[in-house]
Design a protein around this motif. Sequence first.
Motif, PDB file in Angstrom:
ATOM      1  N   ARG A  13    -114.974 -56.721 -52.028  1.00  0.00           N
ATOM      2  CA  ARG A  13    -115.603 -56.298 -50.778  1.00  0.00           C
ATOM      3  C   ARG A  13    -114.556 -55.805 -49.781  1.00  0.00           C
ATOM      4  NH1 ARG A  13    -119.788 -61.431 -50.386  1.00  0.00           N
ATOM      5  NH2 ARG A  13    -121.212 -60.669 -51.987  1.00  0.00           N
ATOM      6  N   ALA A  14    -113.425 -56.480 -49.752  1.00  0.00           N
ATOM      7  CA  ALA A  14    -112.348 -56.086 -48.839  1.00  0.00           C
ATOM      8  C   ALA A  14    -111.781 -54.718 -49.213  1.00  0.00           C
ATOM      9  CB  ALA A  14    -111.249 -57.147 -48.832  1.00  0.00           C
ATOM     10  N   ILE A  15    -111.601 -54.475 -50.509  1.00  0.00           N
ATOM     11  CA  ILE A  15    -111.075 -53.183 -50.966  1.00  0.00           C
ATOM     12  C   ILE A  15    -112.020 -52.050 -50.571  1.00  0.00           C
ATOM     13  CG2 ILE A  15    -110.620 -51.773 -53.010  1.00  0.00           C
ATOM     14  CD1 ILE A  15    -109.559 -54.318 -54.368  1.00  0.00           C
ATOM     15  N   ILE A  16    -113.301 -52.237 -50.839  1.00  0.00           N
ATOM     16  CA  ILE A  16    -114.284 -51.192 -50.532  1.00  0.00           C
ATOM     17  C   ILE A  16    -114.348 -50.950 -49.025  1.00  0.00           C
ATOM     18  CG2 ILE A  16    -116.755 -50.649 -50.557  1.00  0.00           C
ATOM     19  CD1 ILE A  16    -116.834 -52.197 -53.282  1.00  0.00           C
ATOM     20  N   THR A  17    -114.400 -52.023 -48.262  1.00  0.00           N
ATOM     21  CA  THR A  17    -114.494 -51.894 -46.803  1.00  0.00           C
ATOM     22  C   THR A  17    -113.251 -51.231 -46.228  1.00  0.00           C
ATOM     23  OG1 THR A  17    -115.887 -53.855 -46.729  1.00  0.00           O
ATOM     24  CG2 THR A  17    -114.886 -53.159 -44.659  1.00  0.00           C
ATOM     25  N   CYS A  18    -112.091 -51.635 -46.709  1.00  0.00           N
ATOM     26  CA  CYS A  18    -110.844 -51.040 -46.226  1.00  0.00           C
ATOM     27  C   CYS A  18    -110.798 -49.545 -46.556  1.00  0.00           C
ATOM     28  CB  CYS A  18    -109.647 -51.757 -46.841  1.00  0.00           C
ATOM     29  SG  CYS A  18    -108.077 -51.210 -46.186  1.00  0.00           S
ATOM     30  N   SER A  19    -111.205 -49.197 -47.754  1.00  0.00           N
ATOM     31  CA  SER A  19    -111.238 -47.780 -48.149  1.00  0.00           C
ATOM     32  C   SER A  19    -112.142 -46.980 -47.229  1.00  0.00           C
ATOM     33  CB  SER A  19    -111.718 -47.635 -49.592  1.00  0.00           C
ATOM     34  OG  SER A  19    -110.852 -48.293 -50.461  1.00  0.00           O
ATOM     35  N   SER A  23    -111.085 -43.970 -44.678  1.00  0.00           N
ATOM     36  CA  SER A  23    -111.542 -42.607 -44.955  1.00  0.00           C
ATOM     37  C   SER A  23    -112.620 -42.121 -43.990  1.00  0.00           C
ATOM     38  CB  SER A  23    -112.039 -42.496 -46.398  1.00  0.00           C
ATOM     39  OG  SER A  23    -113.120 -43.378 -46.608  1.00  0.00           O
ATOM     40  N   LYS A  24    -113.601 -42.948 -43.715  1.00  0.00           N
ATOM     41  CA  LYS A  24    -114.704 -42.611 -42.807  1.00  0.00           C
ATOM     42  C   LYS A  24    -114.882 -43.778 -41.858  1.00  0.00           C
ATOM     43  CE  LYS A  24    -116.304 -38.766 -44.756  1.00  0.00           C
ATOM     44  NZ  LYS A  24    -116.266 -37.511 -44.067  1.00  0.00           N
ATOM     45  N   LYS A  25    -114.201 -43.718 -40.735  1.00  0.00           N
ATOM     46  CA  LYS A  25    -114.136 -44.858 -39.816  1.00  0.00           C
ATOM     47  C   LYS A  25    -115.500 -45.428 -39.421  1.00  0.00           C
ATOM     48  CE  LYS A  25    -109.675 -43.521 -37.864  1.00  0.00           C
ATOM     49  NZ  LYS A  25    -108.941 -44.091 -38.944  1.00  0.00           N
ATOM     50  N   GLU A  26    -116.449 -44.558 -39.103  1.00  0.00           N
ATOM     51  CA  GLU A  26    -117.767 -45.041 -38.674  1.00  0.00           C
ATOM     52  C   GLU A  26    -118.507 -45.743 -39.804  1.00  0.00           C
ATOM     53  OE1 GLU A  26    -116.860 -41.725 -38.347  1.00  0.00           O
ATOM     54  OE2 GLU A  26    -116.152 -41.948 -36.291  1.00  0.00           O
ATOM     55  N   VAL A  27    -118.396 -45.174 -41.004  1.00  0.00           N
ATOM     56  CA  VAL A  27    -119.041 -45.782 -42.169  1.00  0.00           C
ATOM     57  C   VAL A  27    -118.357 -47.112 -42.491  1.00  0.00           C
ATOM     58  CG1 VAL A  27    -119.585 -45.497 -44.622  1.00  0.00           C
ATOM     59  CG2 VAL A  27    -119.750 -43.542 -43.071  1.00  0.00           C
ATOM     60  N   GLY A  28    -117.034 -47.128 -42.391  1.00  0.00           N
ATOM     61  CA  GLY A  28    -116.288 -48.358 -42.631  1.00  0.00           C
ATOM     62  C   GLY A  28    -116.637 -49.443 -41.636  1.00  0.00           C
ATOM     63  N   SER A  29    -116.812 -49.050 -40.382  1.00  0.00           N
ATOM     64  CA  SER A  29    -117.207 -50.006 -39.349  1.00  0.00           C
ATOM     65  C   SER A  29    -118.591 -50.566 -39.646  1.00  0.00           C
ATOM     66  CB  SER A  29    -117.188 -49.329 -37.980  1.00  0.00           C
ATOM     67  OG  SER A  29    -117.553 -50.242 -36.984  1.00  0.00           O
ATOM     68  N   TRP A  30    -119.489 -49.701 -40.088  1.00  0.00           N
ATOM     69  CA  TRP A  30    -120.826 -50.163 -40.472  1.00  0.00           C
ATOM     70  C   TRP A  30    -120.719 -51.125 -41.657  1.00  0.00           C
ATOM     71  CZ3 TRP A  30    -123.160 -49.920 -45.193  1.00  0.00           C
ATOM     72  CH2 TRP A  30    -124.460 -50.395 -45.240  1.00  0.00           C
ATOM     73  N   ALA A  31    -119.899 -50.760 -42.646  1.00  0.00           N
ATOM     74  CA  ALA A  31    -119.739 -51.606 -43.832  1.00  0.00           C
ATOM     75  C   ALA A  31    -119.200 -52.983 -43.450  1.00  0.00           C
ATOM     76  CB  ALA A  31    -118.813 -50.932 -44.838  1.00  0.00           C
ATOM     77  N   LEU A  32    -118.265 -53.007 -42.530  1.00  0.00           N
ATOM     78  CA  LEU A  32    -117.670 -54.273 -42.104  1.00  0.00           C
ATOM     79  C   LEU A  32    -118.685 -55.155 -41.381  1.00  0.00           C
ATOM     80  CD1 LEU A  32    -114.996 -55.830 -42.072  1.00  0.00           C
ATOM     81  CD2 LEU A  32    -114.491 -54.760 -39.891  1.00  0.00           C
ATOM     82  N   GLY A  33    -119.534 -54.553 -40.572  1.00  0.00           N
ATOM     83  CA  GLY A  33    -120.491 -55.333 -39.798  1.00  0.00           C
ATOM     84  C   GLY A  33    -121.824 -55.565 -40.476  1.00  0.00           C
ATOM     85  N   ALA A  58    -106.843 -58.755 -46.826  1.00  0.00           N
ATOM     86  CA  ALA A  58    -107.339 -59.128 -45.500  1.00  0.00           C
ATOM     87  C   ALA A  58    -106.504 -58.452 -44.422  1.00  0.00           C
ATOM     88  CB  ALA A  58    -107.302 -60.646 -45.329  1.00  0.00           C
ATOM     89  N   SER A  59    -105.198 -58.415 -44.622  1.00  0.00           N
ATOM     90  CA  SER A  59    -104.293 -57.765 -43.674  1.00  0.00           C
ATOM     91  C   SER A  59    -104.596 -56.272 -43.535  1.00  0.00           C
ATOM     92  CB  SER A  59    -102.853 -57.982 -44.147  1.00  0.00           C
ATOM     93  OG  SER A  59    -101.930 -57.307 -43.352  1.00  0.00           O
ATOM     94  N   GLU A  60    -104.871 -55.629 -44.659  1.00  0.00           N
ATOM     95  CA  GLU A  60    -105.200 -54.206 -44.640  1.00  0.00           C
ATOM     96  C   GLU A  60    -106.543 -53.942 -43.959  1.00  0.00           C
ATOM     97  OE1 GLU A  60    -103.290 -51.455 -45.643  1.00  0.00           O
ATOM     98  OE2 GLU A  60    -101.802 -53.048 -45.582  1.00  0.00           O
ATOM     99  N   VAL A  61    -107.521 -54.816 -44.204  1.00  0.00           N
ATOM    100  CA  VAL A  61    -108.835 -54.646 -43.574  1.00  0.00           C
ATOM    101  C   VAL A  61    -108.703 -54.776 -42.059  1.00  0.00           C
ATOM    102  CG1 VAL A  61    -111.130 -55.669 -43.269  1.00  0.00           C
ATOM    103  CG2 VAL A  61    -110.209 -55.345 -45.561  1.00  0.00           C
ATOM    104  N   VAL A  62    -107.996 -55.799 -41.585  1.00  0.00           N
ATOM    105  CA  VAL A  62    -107.894 -55.972 -40.129  1.00  0.00           C
ATOM    106  C   VAL A  62    -107.065 -54.866 -39.490  1.00  0.00           C
ATOM    107  CG1 VAL A  62    -108.340 -58.454 -40.137  1.00  0.00           C
ATOM    108  CG2 VAL A  62    -105.993 -57.653 -40.254  1.00  0.00           C
ATOM    109  N   SER A  63    -106.071 -54.380 -40.211  1.00  0.00           N
ATOM    110  CA  SER A  63    -105.281 -53.264 -39.676  1.00  0.00           C
ATOM    111  C   SER A  63    -106.156 -52.015 -39.536  1.00  0.00           C
ATOM    112  CB  SER A  63    -104.089 -52.972 -40.589  1.00  0.00           C
ATOM    113  OG  SER A  63    -103.356 -51.870 -40.103  1.00  0.00           O
ATOM    114  N   ALA A  64    -106.941 -51.720 -40.555  1.00  0.00           N
ATOM    115  CA  ALA A  64    -107.827 -50.553 -40.504  1.00  0.00           C
ATOM    116  C   ALA A  64    -108.935 -50.755 -39.469  1.00  0.00           C
ATOM    117  CB  ALA A  64    -108.420 -50.283 -41.883  1.00  0.00           C
ATOM    118  N   ALA A  65    -109.476 -51.965 -39.393  1.00  0.00           N
ATOM    119  CA  ALA A  65    -110.573 -52.244 -38.452  1.00  0.00           C
ATOM    120  C   ALA A  65    -110.109 -52.146 -37.003  1.00  0.00           C
ATOM    121  CB  ALA A  65    -111.153 -53.632 -38.713  1.00  0.00           C
ATOM    122  N   SER A  66    -108.851 -52.429 -36.756  1.00  0.00           N
ATOM    123  CA  SER A  66    -108.356 -52.396 -35.377  1.00  0.00           C
ATOM    124  C   SER A  66    -108.254 -50.981 -34.819  1.00  0.00           C
ATOM    125  CB  SER A  66    -107.003 -53.097 -35.272  1.00  0.00           C
ATOM    126  OG  SER A  66    -106.031 -52.392 -36.019  1.00  0.00           O
TER     127      SER A  66
END
Length: 165
Positions: A13-19, A23-33, A58-66
Amino acid sequence: EEMTVSLDTMMERAIITCSLLLSKKEVGSWALGSGWKTSGDELPQLIESDNNRAMFLASEVVSAASTVESSRHLVANLVSSGAMQKLVKNEDRDIRSGAASAIAKLGLSDKAAQKDEGEVMGMLLAACDLLEDDKKETTPTKKEDKLQHFSSFATSSVERGVEMI
């Protein structure tokens, strides 16, 4: 009835969300939430797992999410809960740099911090620290070892520092 989720499933889940976040910040934000509804519970579990691959993800996800305004609240929650401390203090430079990058980006995005010149300078110093090569690094340096720990896919510390500057 609660279902236990395996560490491997959380990592997937972390890999998919980080990707998606990269790549698509809005889609990634939706995926995370919304897509990964339990991310608020599972990211701390990845961090606390003491598994370097899980902690790296986890580190990569939070870096991308920030970098995405609508996802920063999750990163802020991890910082305020103290979960990020374990990532920032990790021996692996890739894990540390992802967490430090997330914290610095979170700080730089704060409107109150932008008005405080000292705070901005502190964040820029943090970015510069990421640019410095850590001579005491204890992580594997052989390419084969790095592939085993996903570290070869990490954004380098230099790229992270430049991104923040």
